[in-house]
Enzyme design. Structure first.
Site, mmCIF file in Angstrom:
data_model
loop_
_atom_site.group_PDB
_atom_site.id
_atom_site.type_symbol
_atom_site.label_atom_id
_atom_site.label_comp_id
_atom_site.label_asym_id
_atom_site.label_seq_id
_atom_site.Cartn_x
_atom_site.Cartn_y
_atom_site.Cartn_z
ATOM 1 C CD GLU A 146 -23.533 168.211 132.594
ATOM 2 O OE1 GLU A 146 -23.189 168.604 133.381
ATOM 3 O OE2 GLU A 146 -24.558 167.166 132.748
ATOM 4 C CG ASP B 122 -34.085 157.365 131.577
ATOM 5 O OD1 ASP B 122 -32.682 157.803 130.870
ATOM 6 O OD2 ASP B 122 -33.693 157.057 133.382
#
Lengths: 242, 242
Positions: free
Chosen positions: B192, B107
């Site tokens: 991350e 998205d």
């Protein structure tokens, strides 16, 4: 393709995505009309970087009357009309009388097959649109290339119960009626019916596209407004355009 | 490109738009992993119609623990790891050791220049991301191709204060550490940092992209959930896929 646009947080990403969609479509002119009294830097930058033939215009809305005050509550009308005027003014310069005009908002989603199919529009071609009219989809029910009825919830008595993104018009039809514009005085939800009726299009003339109106090639959606509660205290580099 | 996806009203239009974006990128393999115990018809249809080389996988999330219950609240981890596994399993079959891996959600909005620039990634390349971390943008501050600091509001002490969409990894780095996957046990916002640390990447090795991190080429956005209050009483043709 006539695309009205207005300033908002997601304006740039919406325009970048639409540019990239149109890069996959051959022979398109993208007419982008800002609801503003001058050209904005962000739209100028997007169009300069966009590998699609584009026309950049601006037209500030003056006629908007909210529905609460008894108006139609239409936005984008003067921008679309500015686009129509540009096409009519500049059409005579071209060699060919061929062409198809489509009103495509900057935040909708498009399957590029829509653009391939609308090229072959003799009068007005039509198809269903996803997530419009407070339904999963709204638009024509078709059979053998012709419209037999409409799936809609809002005023099914309308002559053309169609969203602005549900049809394309052959350029000749627009040139034959140079005085016809989108009428902002139309009642709510009646813009499309008024416009096509003013062009003297008849429901029997509608041409079905998108697999006899069984495929969805355009979705009436919106990009969620981003929340940025930390921006004020930690603004970062103001020269970075987002 | 590794793209996790999940069933929702706007899944199809989001995937169609992303497919069309990737059609403008040469030499890309799009690995789409559904959060589902089987292949869905809608994703299958999108990929079959998509003119991009794609791999269709599914992997049902089993490890999700919400933040309220003391978990990291990470979604998409098992899907991304399924994609990583596919790459490692299939890489040996290819002629070349070259390649770059990017985690791109379905998205988000992408400027295709992002993909052109990430091709040249020796270890890990980085860039800012729009509308992430509750800021207008979040990501590295760069100078002469190197990262000098990070613009972020959330835990600036992180070794790599980067969004999942803010970096790409050279394939060789991933092949050299075949045991490293994204660790769903990472604290919130630490996926991350944990991943890049586990790969033994050093902050000094980060390579700046996007005009020395001054351009935004990816936006962390969402498509608004459509409201369809009339759908139940007026459902239309159920065979039409929206």
């Amino acid at each position: 393709m006539i695309t009205p646009t207005y300033k908002r947080l997601t304006q740039k990403v919406d325009l970048v995505r639409l540019c990239q969609t149109l890069m996959l479509v051959s022979n398109v002119t993208w007419i982008v009309i800002e609801d503003a009294s001058t050209y904005s830097k962000v739209v100028t930058n997007v169009l300069n970087n966009c590998k699609v033939k584009s026309v950049h215009l601006h037209e500030k809305t003056t006629t908007f009357v909210s529905r609460r005050k008894g108006g139609g509550g239409h936005r984008g009308v003067e921008q679309r009309n500015r686009g129509l005027k540009w096409i009519r003014d500049n059409h005579g310069l071209k060699d060919s009388k061929m062409g198809v005009v489509y009103f495509g908002d900057d935040d909708n989603g498009y399957d590029i097959r829509l653009f391939h199919e609308m090229r072959f529009t003799s009068i007005v071609s039509v198809w269903p649109v996803g997530f419009v009219g407070m339904l999963r989809y709204e638009g024509p029910n078709c059979q053998d290339g012709r419209v037999v009825s409409f799936h809609t919830s809002f005023r099914p008595d309308r002559t053309f119960p169609l969203d602005m993104g549900a049809f394309a018009v052959n350029l000749q039809i627009l040139m034959n009626k140079p005085e016809v514009y989108i009428n902002h005085k139309s009642a709510a939800g009646m813009l499309e019916t008024t416009f096509l009726s003013d062009l003297e299009v008849k429901p029997s003339q509608l041409e079905a596209r998108a697999n006899d109106c069984k495929n969805i090639y355009v979705w009436h959606i919106k990009t969620e407004k981003p929340k940025m509660p930390y921006e004020r205290q930690n603004p970062g580099d103001k020269t970075i355009e987002v």
